[in-house]
Design an enzyme around this catalytic site. Sequence first.
Site, PDB file in Angstrom:
ATOM      1  N   HIS A   1     -10.432   0.223   0.777  1.00 51.22           N
ATOM      2  CA  HIS A   1     -11.303  -0.563  -0.095  1.00 51.22           C
ATOM      3  C   HIS A   1     -12.701  -0.703   0.495  1.00 51.22           C
ATOM      4  O   HIS A   1     -13.689  -0.786  -0.245  1.00 51.22           O
ATOM      5  CB  HIS A   1     -10.709  -1.962  -0.300  1.00 51.22           C
ATOM      6  CG  HIS A   1      -9.597  -2.004  -1.293  1.00 51.22           C
ATOM      7  ND1 HIS A   1      -9.804  -1.983  -2.644  1.00 51.22           N
ATOM      8  CD2 HIS A   1      -8.252  -2.057  -1.123  1.00 51.22           C
ATOM      9  CE1 HIS A   1      -8.640  -2.033  -3.270  1.00 51.22           C
ATOM     10  NE2 HIS A   1      -7.678  -2.077  -2.366  1.00 51.22           N
TER      11      HIS A   1
ATOM     12  N   ASP B   1       1.810   3.497  -3.691  1.00 50.79           N
ATOM     13  CA  ASP B   1       1.786   2.516  -4.775  1.00 50.79           C
ATOM     14  C   ASP B   1       0.623   2.725  -5.729  1.00 50.79           C
ATOM     15  O   ASP B   1       0.601   2.150  -6.817  1.00 50.79           O
ATOM     16  CB  ASP B   1       1.754   1.098  -4.204  1.00 50.79           C
ATOM     17  CG  ASP B   1       0.627   0.888  -3.202  1.00 50.79           C
ATOM     18  OD1 ASP B   1      -0.016   1.872  -2.804  1.00 50.79           O
ATOM     19  OD2 ASP B   1       0.398  -0.267  -2.789  1.00 50.79           O
TER      20      ASP B   1
ATOM     21  N   THR C   1      -1.018  -2.794  -5.955  1.00 48.97           N
ATOM     22  CA  THR C   1       0.035  -2.789  -4.937  1.00 48.97           C
ATOM     23  C   THR C   1       1.367  -3.381  -5.387  1.00 48.97           C
ATOM     24  O   THR C   1       2.417  -2.745  -5.282  1.00 48.97           O
ATOM     25  CB  THR C   1      -0.456  -3.540  -3.686  1.00 48.97           C
ATOM     26  OG1 THR C   1      -1.600  -2.855  -3.156  1.00 48.97           O
ATOM     27  CG2 THR C   1       0.625  -3.598  -2.619  1.00 48.97           C
TER      28      THR C   1
ATOM     29  N   LYS D   1       1.855  -6.183   4.734  1.00 42.58           N
ATOM     30  CA  LYS D   1       1.671  -7.082   3.599  1.00 42.58           C
ATOM     31  C   LYS D   1       2.996  -7.727   3.207  1.00 42.58           C
ATOM     32  O   LYS D   1       4.027  -7.053   3.163  1.00 42.58           O
ATOM     33  CB  LYS D   1       1.124  -6.314   2.397  1.00 42.58           C
ATOM     34  CG  LYS D   1      -0.286  -5.774   2.569  1.00 42.58           C
ATOM     35  CD  LYS D   1      -0.733  -5.077   1.288  1.00 42.58           C
ATOM     36  CE  LYS D   1      -2.144  -4.526   1.412  1.00 42.58           C
ATOM     37  NZ  LYS D   1      -2.584  -3.833   0.167  1.00 42.58           N
TER      38      LYS D   1
ATOM     39  N   ARG E   1       3.930  -8.754   0.161  1.00 43.62           N
ATOM     40  CA  ARG E   1       4.449  -8.163  -1.070  1.00 43.62           C
ATOM     41  C   ARG E   1       5.001  -6.759  -0.852  1.00 43.62           C
ATOM     42  O   ARG E   1       5.905  -6.316  -1.558  1.00 43.62           O
ATOM     43  CB  ARG E   1       3.375  -8.153  -2.159  1.00 43.62           C
ATOM     44  CG  ARG E   1       2.079  -7.414  -1.804  1.00 43.62           C
ATOM     45  CD  ARG E   1       1.041  -7.637  -2.911  1.00 43.62           C
ATOM     46  NE  ARG E   1      -0.226  -6.953  -2.674  1.00 43.62           N
ATOM     47  CZ  ARG E   1      -1.260  -7.465  -2.037  1.00 43.62           C
ATOM     48  NH1 ARG E   1      -1.166  -8.697  -1.542  1.00 43.62           N
ATOM     49  NH2 ARG E   1      -2.382  -6.787  -1.880  1.00 43.62           N
TER      50      ARG E   1
ATOM     51  N   ASP F   1       0.372   2.736   1.288  1.00 43.69           N
ATOM     52  CA  ASP F   1      -0.482   1.945   0.406  1.00 43.69           C
ATOM     53  C   ASP F   1      -1.835   2.633   0.243  1.00 43.69           C
ATOM     54  O   ASP F   1      -2.589   2.762   1.204  1.00 43.69           O
ATOM     55  CB  ASP F   1      -0.665   0.541   1.013  1.00 43.69           C
ATOM     56  CG  ASP F   1      -1.057  -0.497  -0.007  1.00 43.69           C
ATOM     57  OD1 ASP F   1      -1.694  -0.140  -1.007  1.00 43.69           O
ATOM     58  OD2 ASP F   1      -0.722  -1.684   0.194  1.00 43.69           O
TER      59      ASP F   1
ATOM     60  N   ASP G   1      -4.834   1.165   2.738  1.00 43.28           N
ATOM     61  CA  ASP G   1      -5.391   0.391   1.632  1.00 43.28           C
ATOM     62  C   ASP G   1      -6.382  -0.651   2.131  1.00 43.28           C
ATOM     63  O   ASP G   1      -7.466  -0.814   1.559  1.00 43.28           O
ATOM     64  CB  ASP G   1      -4.264  -0.296   0.864  1.00 43.28           C
ATOM     65  CG  ASP G   1      -4.781  -1.066  -0.341  1.00 43.28           C
ATOM     66  OD1 ASP G   1      -5.195  -0.411  -1.318  1.00 43.28           O
ATOM     67  OD2 ASP G   1      -4.782  -2.307  -0.303  1.00 43.28           O
TER      68      ASP G   1
ATOM     69  N   ASN H   1      -1.012  -8.107  -8.634  1.00 40.08           N
ATOM     70  CA  ASN H   1      -0.856  -8.814  -7.358  1.00 40.08           C
ATOM     71  C   ASN H   1      -0.918 -10.327  -7.605  1.00 40.08           C
ATOM     72  O   ASN H   1      -0.207 -11.105  -6.972  1.00 40.08           O
ATOM     73  CB  ASN H   1      -1.958  -8.409  -6.388  1.00 40.08           C
ATOM     74  CG  ASN H   1      -1.857  -6.956  -5.970  1.00 40.08           C
ATOM     75  OD1 ASN H   1      -0.786  -6.352  -5.992  1.00 40.08           O
ATOM     76  ND2 ASN H   1      -2.992  -6.362  -5.598  1.00 40.08           N
TER      77      ASN H   1
END
Length: 550
Positions: A308, A351, A77, A160, A162, A36, A304, A98
């Site tokens: 950020h 991703d 993502t 995560k 997802r 990610d 990820d 998302n």
Amino acid sequence: MKKFILIASLLTLSLVLKAQAPEGDRPKLVVGIIVDQMRQEYLYRFYDKFGDGGFKRLMNEGFMLKNGHYNYVPTVTAPGHASVYTGTTPGIHGIIGNDWYDKNLSKRVYCVSDEAYSTVGSESVVEGRMSPGRLLTTTITDELKLSTQSRSKVISISIKDRGAILPGGHMADGAYWYDPLTGKFITSTFYMNALPDWVENFNTLELAAKYLTQVWMPLLPQDKYIESGPDGNLYESKLRGSEKAVLPVKLTDLKNGYGNFDALSFTPFSDDFLTDMLKATIDGEKLGQDEWTDFLCVSYSAPDKLGHEVGPNAVEIEDIYLRLDKNLETLLKKLDATVGEQKYTVFLTSDHGIADVPQYMLDNKIPSGYLKAKDIKASLSNYMKKYFLEKELILDVFNEQVFFNHEVFSDDPKKGGVDLLVATELASGFLLKEKGIANVFSKSLIRQGDFNEGGLKGMVIRGYHPKRSGDIAFVLEPNWIEFDKPQGTDHGGPYPYDTHVPILFFGKGIKKGSSAQLHSITDIAPTLAVLLKVKFPNGCTGQPIAELFN
């Protein structure tokens, strides 16, 4: 004569059995790895610091695509994971973000949320109300299950939700993700009503709690991180609970800042934890141990979650990738020992990439900037009220899309159509005047476009779902992001820093080499379909990567 009939019968039976059994040249196990938030350039920038058994092994003994890109927006993502495994883009598979504004429900919805199901594995309520129900097409993992009458196992795991649910598709035997409230791996009643014994046993180890007692020390002396900027610079956000944005970091401080077990996901120890789970999965499910090809999906989320906060030039990012390299080596060694060398196939991709911190770019005299969607919504709404008698025309501005309130338009089809056209032109003209917006595309313009069109318009077309997306889509200028602070950064755009990601194949059926030809990540799923001798996913728009096969 009887002897001849017996021989013929045995020969016929042999042919039938051979036709029913999977062919021996298929891998016993496919492992799909998504990192990610990983740029392709990280493979080059950190190469000299990697060991021989992780990224370097995949690069040097497998096949590397040097020019692999996402071919749509938004590069985030959920669409990324869905696109890799479906072989198509949000315009077809339907995962347009998302989260997105649901025009039927008149509210924002989460990509994998599903009130019809419940949490399995903890008392947490919301964390397990999930399913792949919003994914509109099959995945390569679905096609493997369909081809083998569900004899193949598909297991998908991530920090995560997802990142676990979308790769596993609709037919996964299990998808497991991290519960930040309990530190356990959980699932949904969509998959099962109780966790398997091996997952329960893994959860009883309470590894998350043990990892949260650690101190994140840099792997190397600070002066060795020459591929990154100075630690603790002005462009990094400090993690909650820590005093400064520097290493080392006490995870007990982060736990106080984030509460419960969520702190772990912002550190490389969540990658370690996930790798522990992967090893338990391979043993618990006996993956790759019979004649039917199995599929293990994994998504490493820590780069990820941290990226950020600190941006792509932080020492912490370099350190997290050096540690991820060790996790990959551990995983490959486990596969060698359990499945056998050259009996499994691995692919690794990402991703999405990540933008440089805009404030850093501005300070280096490179055009960049920040846009706030809530400010755009407010100003656009006020502007449109001048022309529509103080009526609220703008329902939402989200994911660089504008959603109109269609109840404002006239009940007369002719007049209503004119009103919609006028509103679209007015809003488009307003947005084009906003600093940081590169281009604007109306719904009618997108729907009239060619799916294979190039440029920014083509990226928008492939990311636009006519039933789910908004009335207007807009694209930001390079290195402009929707963000509200000068530390940290984001992704989602159509530019190379967001689209150019690694695509590595390794193992059975894959030759050594590399290619600089342009390939989209939608080519991964049909490539796997050729390798596995199964149907392409039913919405697939990608093409097999011919140059990587023996």
